[in-house]
Design a protein around this motif. Structure first.
Motif, PDB file in Angstrom:
ATOM      1  N   ASN A 168       0.824  -1.211   0.000  1.00 23.07           N
ATOM      2  CA  ASN A 168       0.000   0.000   0.000  1.00 23.07           C
ATOM      3  C   ASN A 168       0.859   1.261   0.000  1.00 23.07           C
ATOM      4  N   ALA A 169       1.966   1.235   0.751  1.00 22.54           N
ATOM      5  CA  ALA A 169       2.877   2.386   0.766  1.00 22.54           C
ATOM      6  C   ALA A 169       3.460   2.620  -0.622  1.00 22.54           C
ATOM      7  N   LEU A 170       3.778   1.519  -1.319  1.00 22.05           N
ATOM      8  CA  LEU A 170       4.304   1.621  -2.688  1.00 22.05           C
ATOM      9  C   LEU A 170       3.284   2.279  -3.608  1.00 22.05           C
ATOM     10  N   ILE A 171       2.033   1.870  -3.483  1.00 16.95           N
ATOM     11  CA  ILE A 171       0.969   2.396  -4.355  1.00 16.95           C
ATOM     12  C   ILE A 171       0.615   3.843  -3.990  1.00 16.95           C
ATOM     13  N   LEU A 172       0.477   4.111  -2.692  1.00  9.81           N
ATOM     14  CA  LEU A 172      -0.004   5.423  -2.248  1.00  9.81           C
ATOM     15  C   LEU A 172       1.059   6.522  -2.345  1.00  9.81           C
ATOM     16  N   THR A 173       2.332   6.155  -2.119  1.00  5.07           N
ATOM     17  CA  THR A 173       3.393   7.167  -2.175  1.00  5.07           C
ATOM     18  C   THR A 173       4.076   7.211  -3.537  1.00  5.07           C
ATOM     19  N   ASN A 174       3.867   6.163  -4.327  1.00  8.41           N
ATOM     20  CA  ASN A 174       4.506   6.055  -5.641  1.00  8.41           C
ATOM     21  C   ASN A 174       6.034   6.120  -5.526  1.00  8.41           C
ATOM     22  N   ASP A 175       6.558   5.587  -4.426  1.00  9.74           N
ATOM     23  CA  ASP A 175       8.003   5.589  -4.172  1.00  9.74           C
ATOM     24  C   ASP A 175       8.523   4.159  -4.332  1.00  9.74           C
ATOM     25  N   LEU A 176       9.433   3.962  -5.296  1.00  8.46           N
ATOM     26  CA  LEU A 176       9.936   2.619  -5.599  1.00  8.46           C
ATOM     27  C   LEU A 176      10.779   2.028  -4.465  1.00  8.46           C
ATOM     28  N   ALA A 177      11.140   2.855  -3.474  1.00  2.00           N
ATOM     29  CA  ALA A 177      11.875   2.329  -2.318  1.00  2.00           C
ATOM     30  C   ALA A 177      11.071   1.226  -1.636  1.00  2.00           C
ATOM     31  N   PHE A 178       9.748   1.355  -1.674  1.00  2.49           N
ATOM     32  CA  PHE A 178       8.899   0.365  -1.007  1.00  2.49           C
ATOM     33  C   PHE A 178       8.815  -0.943  -1.797  1.00  2.49           C
ATOM     34  N   LEU A 179       9.166  -0.890  -3.081  1.00  2.00           N
ATOM     35  CA  LEU A 179       9.245  -2.131  -3.849  1.00  2.00           C
ATOM     36  C   LEU A 179      10.344  -3.018  -3.268  1.00  2.00           C
ATOM     37  N   ILE A 180      11.442  -2.391  -2.826  1.00  2.00           N
ATOM     38  CA  ILE A 180      12.529  -3.137  -2.181  1.00  2.00           C
ATOM     39  C   ILE A 180      12.006  -3.786  -0.904  1.00  2.00           C
ATOM     40  N   CYS A 181      11.187  -3.036  -0.132  1.00  2.00           N
ATOM     41  CA  CYS A 181      10.594  -3.587   1.096  1.00  2.00           C
ATOM     42  C   CYS A 181       9.679  -4.769   0.778  1.00  2.00           C
ATOM     43  N   VAL A 182       8.868  -4.631  -0.261  1.00  2.00           N
ATOM     44  CA  VAL A 182       7.941  -5.707  -0.649  1.00  2.00           C
ATOM     45  C   VAL A 182       8.719  -6.975  -0.990  1.00  2.00           C
ATOM     46  N   ILE A 183       9.780  -6.838  -1.778  1.00  2.00           N
ATOM     47  CA  ILE A 183      10.619  -7.993  -2.130  1.00  2.00           C
ATOM     48  C   ILE A 183      11.221  -8.600  -0.863  1.00  2.00           C
ATOM     49  N   GLY A 184      11.650  -7.724   0.062  1.00  2.00           N
ATOM     50  CA  GLY A 184      12.208  -8.196   1.329  1.00  2.00           C
ATOM     51  C   GLY A 184      11.205  -9.025   2.119  1.00  2.00           C
ATOM     52  N   TYR A 185       9.964  -8.565   2.190  1.00  2.00           N
ATOM     53  CA  TYR A 185       8.945  -9.317   2.937  1.00  2.00           C
ATOM     54  C   TYR A 185       8.613 -10.651   2.266  1.00  2.00           C
ATOM     55  N   LEU A 186       8.604 -10.673   0.950  1.00  2.00           N
ATOM     56  CA  LEU A 186       8.354 -11.933   0.242  1.00  2.00           C
ATOM     57  C   LEU A 186       9.464 -12.945   0.533  1.00  2.00           C
ATOM     58  N   ILE A 187      10.713 -12.474   0.582  1.00  2.00           N
ATOM     59  CA  ILE A 187      11.834 -13.360   0.915  1.00  2.00           C
ATOM     60  C   ILE A 187      11.760 -13.773   2.381  1.00  2.00           C
ATOM     61  N   PHE A 188      11.290 -12.860   3.248  1.00  2.00           N
ATOM     62  CA  PHE A 188      11.094 -13.167   4.670  1.00  2.00           C
ATOM     63  C   PHE A 188      10.097 -14.324   4.813  1.00  2.00           C
ATOM     64  N   ILE A 189       9.014 -14.252   4.053  1.00  2.00           N
ATOM     65  CA  ILE A 189       8.001 -15.326   4.082  1.00  2.00           C
ATOM     66  C   ILE A 189       8.617 -16.629   3.589  1.00  2.00           C
ATOM     67  N   LEU A 190       9.454 -16.556   2.557  1.00  2.00           N
ATOM     68  CA  LEU A 190      10.144 -17.748   2.055  1.00  2.00           C
ATOM     69  C   LEU A 190      11.011 -18.359   3.156  1.00  2.00           C
ATOM     70  N   SER A 191      11.697 -17.513   3.914  1.00  2.00           N
ATOM     71  CA  SER A 191      12.520 -17.999   5.032  1.00  2.00           C
ATOM     72  C   SER A 191      11.667 -18.740   6.051  1.00  2.00           C
ATOM     73  N   ASP A 192      10.495 -18.184   6.355  1.00  2.00           N
ATOM     74  CA  ASP A 192       9.594 -18.833   7.314  1.00  2.00           C
ATOM     75  C   ASP A 192       9.020 -20.134   6.766  1.00  2.00           C
ATOM     76  N   ILE A 193       8.835 -20.192   5.456  1.00  2.00           N
ATOM     77  CA  ILE A 193       8.376 -21.441   4.831  1.00  2.00           C
ATOM     78  C   ILE A 193       9.438 -22.527   4.995  1.00  2.00           C
ATOM     79  N   PHE A 194      10.701 -22.156   4.818  1.00  2.00           N
ATOM     80  CA  PHE A 194      11.797 -23.107   5.048  1.00  2.00           C
ATOM     81  C   PHE A 194      11.796 -23.614   6.491  1.00  2.00           C
ATOM     82  N   ILE A 195      11.537 -22.704   7.433  1.00  2.00           N
ATOM     83  CA  ILE A 195      11.479 -23.095   8.853  1.00  2.00           C
ATOM     84  C   ILE A 195      10.348 -24.092   9.072  1.00  2.00           C
ATOM     85  N   ALA A 196       9.166 -23.798   8.499  1.00  2.00           N
ATOM     86  CA  ALA A 196       8.009 -24.677   8.658  1.00  2.00           C
ATOM     87  C   ALA A 196       8.266 -26.059   8.051  1.00  2.00           C
TER      88      ALA A 196
END
Length: 224
Positions: free
Chosen positions: A160-188
């Motif tokens: 939402n921050a990426l869409i509402l602020t139109n700042d590509l910095a948040f795209l980096i955050c989105v990718i980070g969270y997706l990789i974070f979820i992947l890490s948790d999937i490995f744990i599971a």
């Protein structure tokens, strides 16, 4: 070149170096090296935020609680695990606060749909995971979904921050969270389904990459 940009480059390189060595330590099964270096990537990121943005305590407190979670999980003691899990959840809550503040500072308001959907998403995830896995993982039925809900909500707010602020910095955050979820999937997979070769390496390396990308995204937003 801005001092913030220089600091960002330095702390990113330091975090990557320590993260790479700590990840490799899991491959060669050097527990001592891993324990010594595990928290260093986050420490460097915390120092970077404090140096550049000392008047924005929520930013570095977010990483400090993540650091406490990391530190507690180094010890294979139940009490330390619970403290670590709570620390990670607090870290996620502070990240959520950051995103709300960022959206508010851009729009001078917070969209009503976010105020409604964020708590609903939290309740949905906690109840769904709790009901599905209560008999199998017992106490983790409460800790796991609460922790995971924080992660999903942060991904949702970063999008939402990426869409509402139109700042590509948040795209980096989105990718980070997706990789974070992947890490948790490995744990599971490792804990509840089947242990696989180099599982610690995959879990730790993806975790470091995720934390670094999320931090870089927020750093880049502040610099811009």
């Amino acid at each position: 070149m801005k001092i913030e940009v220089i600091v960002l480059i330095i702390v990113t390189l330091i975090s990557l170096i320590f993260g790479t060595i700590a990840s490799y330590a899991t491959v060669i099964k050097n527990r001592k090296l891993y324990m010594v270096l595990k928290t260093f990537p986050l420490i460097s990121l915390i120092i970077g935020f404090i140096i550049c943005y000392p008047l924005k305590p929520i930013l570095y407190l977010t990483l400090i609680f993540a650091f406490l979670g990391d530190f507690c999980l180094l010890f294979k003691v139940k009490r330390m695990f619970y403290i670590g899990a709570i620390s990670f959840f607090i870290s996620h809550c502070l990240f959520i606060t950051n995103y709300f503040l960022i959206i508010y500072s851009t729009l001078n308001t917070v969209p009503l749909y976010l105020i409604i959907t964020v708590p609903l998403l939290f309740v949905f995830i906690v109840l769904t995971f709790g009901i599905c896995f209560y008999k199998k993982i017992k106490i983790f039925a409460f800790l796991t979904p609460i922790y995971f809900s924080g992660l999903i909500i942060n991904l949702y707010l970063a999008i939402n921050a990426l869409i509402l602020t139109n700042d590509l910095a948040f795209l980096i955050c989105v990718i980070g969270y997706l990789i974070f979820i992947l890490s948790d999937i490995f744990i599971a997979l490792q804990k509840f389904i089947k242990t696989f070769k180099y599982h610690d390496f995959y879990i730790i390396s993806t975790y470091y990459i995720a934390q670094i990308l999320i931090s870089i995204g927020l750093f880049a937003y502040l610099i811009s």
